[in-house]
Design an enzyme around this catalytic site. Sequence first.
Site, mmCIF file in Angstrom:
data_model
loop_
_atom_site.group_PDB
_atom_site.id
_atom_site.type_symbol
_atom_site.label_atom_id
_atom_site.label_comp_id
_atom_site.label_asym_id
_atom_site.label_seq_id
_atom_site.Cartn_x
_atom_site.Cartn_y
_atom_site.Cartn_z
ATOM 1 N N ARG A 135 1.135 -1.067 -0.193
ATOM 2 C CA ARG A 135 -0.161 0.201 -0.152
ATOM 3 C C ARG A 135 0.388 1.203 0.163
ATOM 4 O O ARG A 135 2.149 1.124 0.890
ATOM 5 C CB ARG A 135 -0.905 0.479 1.343
ATOM 6 C CG ARG A 135 -2.136 -0.655 1.317
ATOM 7 C CD ARG A 135 -3.121 -0.808 -0.330
ATOM 8 N NE ARG A 135 -4.128 -1.648 0.032
ATOM 9 C CZ ARG A 135 -4.353 -2.378 -1.014
ATOM 10 N NH1 ARG A 135 -3.620 -2.626 -1.270
ATOM 11 N NH2 ARG A 135 -5.982 -3.181 -0.016
ATOM 12 N N GLU A 146 -3.224 8.165 -4.482
ATOM 13 C CA GLU A 146 -3.777 8.074 -5.289
ATOM 14 C C GLU A 146 -5.048 7.986 -5.358
ATOM 15 O O GLU A 146 -5.821 7.819 -4.234
ATOM 16 C CB GLU A 146 -3.522 6.407 -5.643
ATOM 17 C CG GLU A 146 -4.343 5.035 -4.860
ATOM 18 C CD GLU A 146 -3.285 3.756 -4.983
ATOM 19 O OE1 GLU A 146 -4.541 2.813 -5.056
ATOM 20 O OE2 GLU A 146 -2.006 3.455 -5.047
ATOM 21 N N HIS A 169 -1.705 1.083 -10.030
ATOM 22 C CA HIS A 169 -2.559 0.115 -8.465
ATOM 23 C C HIS A 169 -2.628 -1.010 -9.823
ATOM 24 O O HIS A 169 -4.158 -1.910 -9.128
ATOM 25 C CB HIS A 169 -2.886 0.469 -8.209
ATOM 26 C CG HIS A 169 -3.088 0.422 -6.298
ATOM 27 N ND1 HIS A 169 -3.715 0.576 -5.291
ATOM 28 C CD2 HIS A 169 -3.707 -1.814 -6.249
ATOM 29 C CE1 HIS A 169 -4.147 -0.063 -4.605
ATOM 30 N NE2 HIS A 169 -3.909 -1.987 -4.720
#
Length: 316
Positions: A231, A260, A278
């Site tokens: 993460r 993000e 991601h």
Amino acid sequence: MMTKPVVLKAAKLPQTTGAELEELFDLRILPERDAAAWLAQNGKGVRGLALRKTIVDQALLDALPDLEVIASYSAGLDNVDVPAVKARGIKLLNTSHILAEDVANAALGLALAVTRDLVQADGFVRAGKWPEQPQYKLGRSISQMDVGIVGLGTIGKALARRLEAMGARIHYQGPNRKPVEYTYHTSAVSLAEACDLVILTCPLTEATRHSFGAAEIAALGPRGFLVNVARGPVVDEAALLEAMARDGLAGAALDVFEHEPQVPQAFIDDPRLILTPHLGSGTEETRQAMADYVVDALAEHFGQNSPRTARPLAQV
């Protein structure tokens, strides 16, 4: 006719998944607006929760007094107050065992890309520079590296198998020593000091937030590489920016970011960084399997006939 269990869909899921949930359960949809007011009126009686990014905090749990099971489409549970869920005796299931292989594949791809400078090499050829400079700059060999993995869980172990097959020497760090032959480190600083490349696969918790920061980056050093498929907030982005500005790290590959989809412009401007949106579990096959698992896990819990043979439940 038996009454179907009430399940709340608090997630954006594929259309086919929503249809399967609706067939099996008395399905309710959590609205994006005024969710608290809706829960106050409709939360009682909800026994199952299909989850993705919705915050599961004490307030949500209080609004769902009859909740028995949460099936999360995601592997990460940083949006879930896990202790509060466990204190209520609610079963918590996620998809870490399903997405592990593709996330490990993505991590390995990023590691190869950053250590061999593959993105810039592609640009070099496309720009017509090869005839002028026959020898492109040399990269580094993962097969000759000590590679550290922070978080040797399901994803970390899948990644370690791939790296070991390539000839890398595997190190790992986490809260507990595992029954493996890889070299264990009690701290990320110790791991970074011993390794040429560090790959982050750990969950985001209060203990891991900004846990890879200035000290860890300095220990990795100017010839070291960093890959993050965990993460974004696991990495102290300010410390990484500072290190890159002074050539304190050879390069980094980041699939996740603290805020993000916003990415610091300094990251975008630095060709030594590889940036992806991601996409760790982002294959058609894995995303479908993750969605299927949400349905199957809820169906198994409530004794319903799933459209598929239910996979083994991965309880947190």
